[in-house]
Motif scaffolding. Sequence first.
Motif, PDB file in Angstrom:
ATOM      1  N   PHE A 169      65.429  57.970  12.744  1.00 47.69           N
ATOM      2  CA  PHE A 169      65.176  57.906  14.184  1.00 47.69           C
ATOM      3  C   PHE A 169      66.409  58.174  15.052  1.00 47.69           C
ATOM      4  CE2 PHE A 169      61.662  54.772  12.987  1.00 47.69           C
ATOM      5  CZ  PHE A 169      60.659  55.717  13.165  1.00 47.69           C
ATOM      6  N   LYS A 170      67.620  57.937  14.491  1.00 50.10           N
ATOM      7  CA  LYS A 170      68.802  57.863  15.338  1.00 50.10           C
ATOM      8  C   LYS A 170      69.123  59.163  16.072  1.00 50.10           C
ATOM      9  CE  LYS A 170      72.229  58.895  11.711  1.00 50.10           C
ATOM     10  NZ  LYS A 170      73.460  58.407  11.040  1.00 50.10           N
ATOM     11  N   ASP A 171      68.859  60.315  15.456  1.00 53.21           N
ATOM     12  CA  ASP A 171      69.216  61.590  16.097  1.00 53.21           C
ATOM     13  C   ASP A 171      68.366  61.898  17.324  1.00 53.21           C
ATOM     14  OD1 ASP A 171      71.208  62.019  14.240  1.00 53.21           O
ATOM     15  OD2 ASP A 171      69.911  63.177  12.894  1.00 53.21           O
ATOM     16  N   GLU A 172      67.189  61.309  17.399  1.00 51.84           N
ATOM     17  CA  GLU A 172      66.299  61.553  18.541  1.00 51.84           C
ATOM     18  C   GLU A 172      65.929  60.249  19.248  1.00 51.84           C
ATOM     19  OE1 GLU A 172      62.421  61.846  15.542  1.00 51.84           O
ATOM     20  OE2 GLU A 172      62.842  63.433  16.969  1.00 51.84           O
ATOM     21  N   TRP A 173      66.796  59.236  19.134  1.00 52.31           N
ATOM     22  CA  TRP A 173      66.487  57.914  19.671  1.00 52.31           C
ATOM     23  C   TRP A 173      66.254  57.949  21.186  1.00 52.31           C
ATOM     24  CZ3 TRP A 173      64.733  53.698  17.591  1.00 52.31           C
ATOM     25  CH2 TRP A 173      64.802  52.484  18.276  1.00 52.31           C
ATOM     26  N   GLY A 174      67.085  58.684  21.905  1.00 49.87           N
ATOM     27  CA  GLY A 174      66.923  58.761  23.356  1.00 49.87           C
ATOM     28  C   GLY A 174      65.584  59.366  23.748  1.00 49.87           C
ATOM     29  N   ASP A 175      65.178  60.414  23.045  1.00 47.26           N
ATOM     30  CA  ASP A 175      63.894  61.056  23.346  1.00 47.26           C
ATOM     31  C   ASP A 175      62.715  60.186  22.923  1.00 47.26           C
ATOM     32  OD1 ASP A 175      65.126  63.319  24.407  1.00 47.26           O
ATOM     33  OD2 ASP A 175      65.328  64.249  22.435  1.00 47.26           O
ATOM     34  N   LEU A 176      62.940  59.274  21.968  1.00 47.84           N
ATOM     35  CA  LEU A 176      61.871  58.397  21.504  1.00 47.84           C
ATOM     36  C   LEU A 176      61.624  57.216  22.446  1.00 47.84           C
ATOM     37  CD1 LEU A 176      62.431  58.062  17.640  1.00 47.84           C
ATOM     38  CD2 LEU A 176      60.471  59.077  18.789  1.00 47.84           C
ATOM     39  N   LEU A 177      62.624  56.877  23.273  1.00 47.44           N
ATOM     40  CA  LEU A 177      62.514  55.687  24.112  1.00 47.44           C
ATOM     41  C   LEU A 177      61.243  55.646  24.956  1.00 47.44           C
ATOM     42  CD1 LEU A 177      66.169  54.960  25.341  1.00 47.44           C
ATOM     43  CD2 LEU A 177      64.692  53.475  23.999  1.00 47.44           C
ATOM     44  N   PRO A 178      60.815  56.740  25.595  1.00 48.10           N
ATOM     45  CA  PRO A 178      59.580  56.666  26.385  1.00 48.10           C
ATOM     46  C   PRO A 178      58.342  56.308  25.571  1.00 48.10           C
ATOM     47  CG  PRO A 178      60.860  58.597  27.013  1.00 48.10           C
ATOM     48  CD  PRO A 178      61.498  58.037  25.779  1.00 48.10           C
ATOM     49  N   SER A 179      58.394  56.525  24.246  1.00 43.24           N
ATOM     50  CA  SER A 179      57.236  56.231  23.392  1.00 43.24           C
ATOM     51  C   SER A 179      57.312  54.857  22.743  1.00 43.24           C
ATOM     52  CB  SER A 179      57.117  57.297  22.284  1.00 43.24           C
ATOM     53  OG  SER A 179      57.013  58.594  22.841  1.00 43.24           O
ATOM     54  N   ILE A 180      58.468  54.193  22.870  1.00 42.16           N
ATOM     55  CA  ILE A 180      58.649  52.876  22.262  1.00 42.16           C
ATOM     56  C   ILE A 180      57.949  51.817  23.118  1.00 42.16           C
ATOM     57  CG2 ILE A 180      60.363  51.103  21.721  1.00 42.16           C
ATOM     58  CD1 ILE A 180      62.264  53.328  20.923  1.00 42.16           C
ATOM     59  N   THR A 181      57.301  50.870  22.468  1.00 44.07           N
ATOM     60  CA  THR A 181      56.611  49.800  23.188  1.00 44.07           C
ATOM     61  C   THR A 181      57.393  48.497  23.089  1.00 44.07           C
ATOM     62  OG1 THR A 181      55.283  49.254  21.228  1.00 44.07           O
ATOM     63  CG2 THR A 181      54.348  50.835  22.809  1.00 44.07           C
ATOM     64  N   LEU A 182      57.306  47.705  24.148  1.00 42.52           N
ATOM     65  CA  LEU A 182      57.933  46.382  24.183  1.00 42.52           C
ATOM     66  C   LEU A 182      56.904  45.383  24.695  1.00 42.52           C
ATOM     67  CD1 LEU A 182      60.422  44.459  24.075  1.00 42.52           C
ATOM     68  CD2 LEU A 182      60.819  45.063  26.470  1.00 42.52           C
ATOM     69  N   LYS A 183      56.593  44.397  23.883  1.00 42.61           N
ATOM     70  CA  LYS A 183      55.667  43.339  24.279  1.00 42.61           C
ATOM     71  C   LYS A 183      56.482  42.081  24.553  1.00 42.61           C
ATOM     72  CE  LYS A 183      51.308  41.153  22.969  1.00 42.61           C
ATOM     73  NZ  LYS A 183      50.243  41.073  21.932  1.00 42.61           N
ATOM     74  N   VAL A 184      56.324  41.525  25.754  1.00 47.21           N
ATOM     75  CA  VAL A 184      57.128  40.378  26.180  1.00 47.21           C
ATOM     76  C   VAL A 184      56.277  39.115  26.188  1.00 47.21           C
ATOM     77  CG1 VAL A 184      58.592  39.426  27.989  1.00 47.21           C
ATOM     78  CG2 VAL A 184      58.534  41.907  27.618  1.00 47.21           C
ATOM     79  N   HIS A 185      56.767  38.073  25.496  1.00 50.92           N
ATOM     80  CA  HIS A 185      56.148  36.749  25.523  1.00 50.92           C
ATOM     81  C   HIS A 185      57.114  35.812  26.248  1.00 50.92           C
ATOM     82  CE1 HIS A 185      53.283  38.121  22.454  1.00 50.92           C
ATOM     83  NE2 HIS A 185      54.339  38.659  21.835  1.00 50.92           N
ATOM     84  N   SER A 186      56.707  35.287  27.373  1.00 50.64           N
ATOM     85  CA  SER A 186      57.594  34.424  28.155  1.00 50.64           C
ATOM     86  C   SER A 186      56.941  33.077  28.422  1.00 50.64           C
ATOM     87  CB  SER A 186      57.958  35.093  29.485  1.00 50.64           C
ATOM     88  OG  SER A 186      56.796  35.334  30.258  1.00 50.64           O
ATOM     89  N   THR A 187      57.728  32.032  28.282  1.00 49.88           N
ATOM     90  CA  THR A 187      57.273  30.683  28.589  1.00 49.88           C
ATOM     91  C   THR A 187      58.355  29.968  29.389  1.00 49.88           C
ATOM     92  OG1 THR A 187      58.146  29.856  26.484  1.00 49.88           O
ATOM     93  CG2 THR A 187      55.810  30.445  26.555  1.00 49.88           C
ATOM     94  N   ALA A 188      57.941  29.067  30.239  1.00 50.56           N
ATOM     95  CA  ALA A 188      58.879  28.294  31.052  1.00 50.56           C
ATOM     96  C   ALA A 188      58.537  26.818  30.946  1.00 50.56           C
ATOM     97  CB  ALA A 188      58.827  28.744  32.502  1.00 50.56           C
ATOM     98  N   HIS A 189      59.573  25.984  30.988  1.00 53.77           N
ATOM     99  CA  HIS A 189      59.403  24.537  30.895  1.00 53.77           C
ATOM    100  C   HIS A 189      60.178  23.898  32.043  1.00 53.77           C
ATOM    101  CE1 HIS A 189      57.953  25.315  26.775  1.00 53.77           C
ATOM    102  NE2 HIS A 189      58.967  26.160  26.711  1.00 53.77           N
ATOM    103  N   VAL A 190      59.479  23.356  32.997  1.00 52.23           N
ATOM    104  CA  VAL A 190      60.102  22.670  34.128  1.00 52.23           C
ATOM    105  C   VAL A 190      59.952  21.179  33.895  1.00 52.23           C
ATOM    106  CG1 VAL A 190      60.055  22.294  36.624  1.00 52.23           C
ATOM    107  CG2 VAL A 190      59.593  24.574  35.696  1.00 52.23           C
ATOM    108  N   ASN A 191      61.048  20.534  33.513  1.00 51.34           N
ATOM    109  CA  ASN A 191      60.975  19.109  33.193  1.00 51.34           C
ATOM    110  C   ASN A 191      62.006  18.279  33.941  1.00 51.34           C
ATOM    111  OD1 ASN A 191      63.243  20.018  31.847  1.00 51.34           O
ATOM    112  ND2 ASN A 191      62.259  19.985  29.834  1.00 51.34           N
TER     113      ASN A 191
END
Length: 399
Positions: free
Chosen positions: A364-386
């Motif tokens: 992947f490394k030689d075309e990593w920049g061109d691959l970025l638009p196709s890469i997915t990122l799933k974010v799981h966020s939680t907050a604790h106010v105590n």
Amino acid sequence: MNRRILLFSLVFFLIPLLTSCTGKIEIDELALVMAVGLDKGEKEGSIRVTTQVARPADARGQTGAPSGQTGDPIWSASAEGETIFEAIRNLASFSSRRVFWAHNYAIVINEDLAREIGIGDIIDFFTRNPQLRMRTWVVVTPDKASEVISTITGLEVVPGEAIDKLFRYTTISTHAPQTQMMDLQAAYLSEETQPVLARVKLQKRGVSNKKEGQSGSYKQVDLAGAGIFKDDKLVGIVQPDEVKGLLPFIETVESGVIGINCPSDPTKKLSVEVLDQSFDLKPMVKNNLPAFEATIDIYGAVVEAGCPFTLKDRDQVEKIEKLVAEEIKSQIETVFNKAQVEKSDFLQLGKVFNNRYPLEWKGFKDEWGDLLPSITLKVHSTAHVNESALLYNPTESGK
């Protein structure tokens, strides 16, 4: 007898080495650089170097200048050349002292220079020079770099020291990352990561207590987000309010403030201080493409509430936690989208992927920049106010 003669001869020849110095330079013969600014020169392809030199006698905060002194804590000088080294050597044509770099606090680069010419030569020069420290701060600015390093701002007398101390407390403001020369060089030389630099700009602030109507008449160096690079060229900007989504990827976040609307009244605001934060980025391969899952947990305290708030109201607390989690998730996704648009991996995704999948990375490394638009990122966020600072019960009028 021969031993005594030999010993005497040895001592005789060693004494000059112990009582003299070769190549010494007195401190009053040096121009101690506190900050350096780099701008495009007037001649096509040239570079303009501005040095901020401290005046030790005048940098003590005194109000009057003794005889023979100016009272100014710094002396700024500029010179132009085809290269950085040539420009610095041209300073010698009017500087009465030799430029000394070991005390330099900051390197300020104009954005036009970084965008059009690039910073490859800058990295080479400032890492090759043995006088320079690798922990020097490196920043970009939309203003003239010469003006940024020459403007006396804040509580410090020497502007270079003001910039240095400003970055020590970025963990409180979270308006810019902490970027030093060692970070810039590592990212530039890496086959996995692209550089990202802190951004500063001059902002009219300050209030005069001597003349009326001069509010905001004094310029101040402000933290103003970050500059995104691809190879050695500046390609984009992360705004200050987006930096909270950038920092978890590149450094440890110790504090911060997240502002949300009150659940009970959206016209009013509530502030949550981040007391602790954990971030984990997990790489994987899906459909023969890299993919990532980010998990972020925030632990915070309500430090200001424009609406009645109490920890006893669990329904209200859960709504606040949900709003805080959604806010940080949105910021992370915004910054990730910028990396995809600019095809610049300033979030160190490639580094994380290579550590987990070194064999797949080779493909992947030689075309990593061109691959970025196709890469997915799933974010799981939680907050604790105590926590709610010193108030457990809501602040309400007794009338």
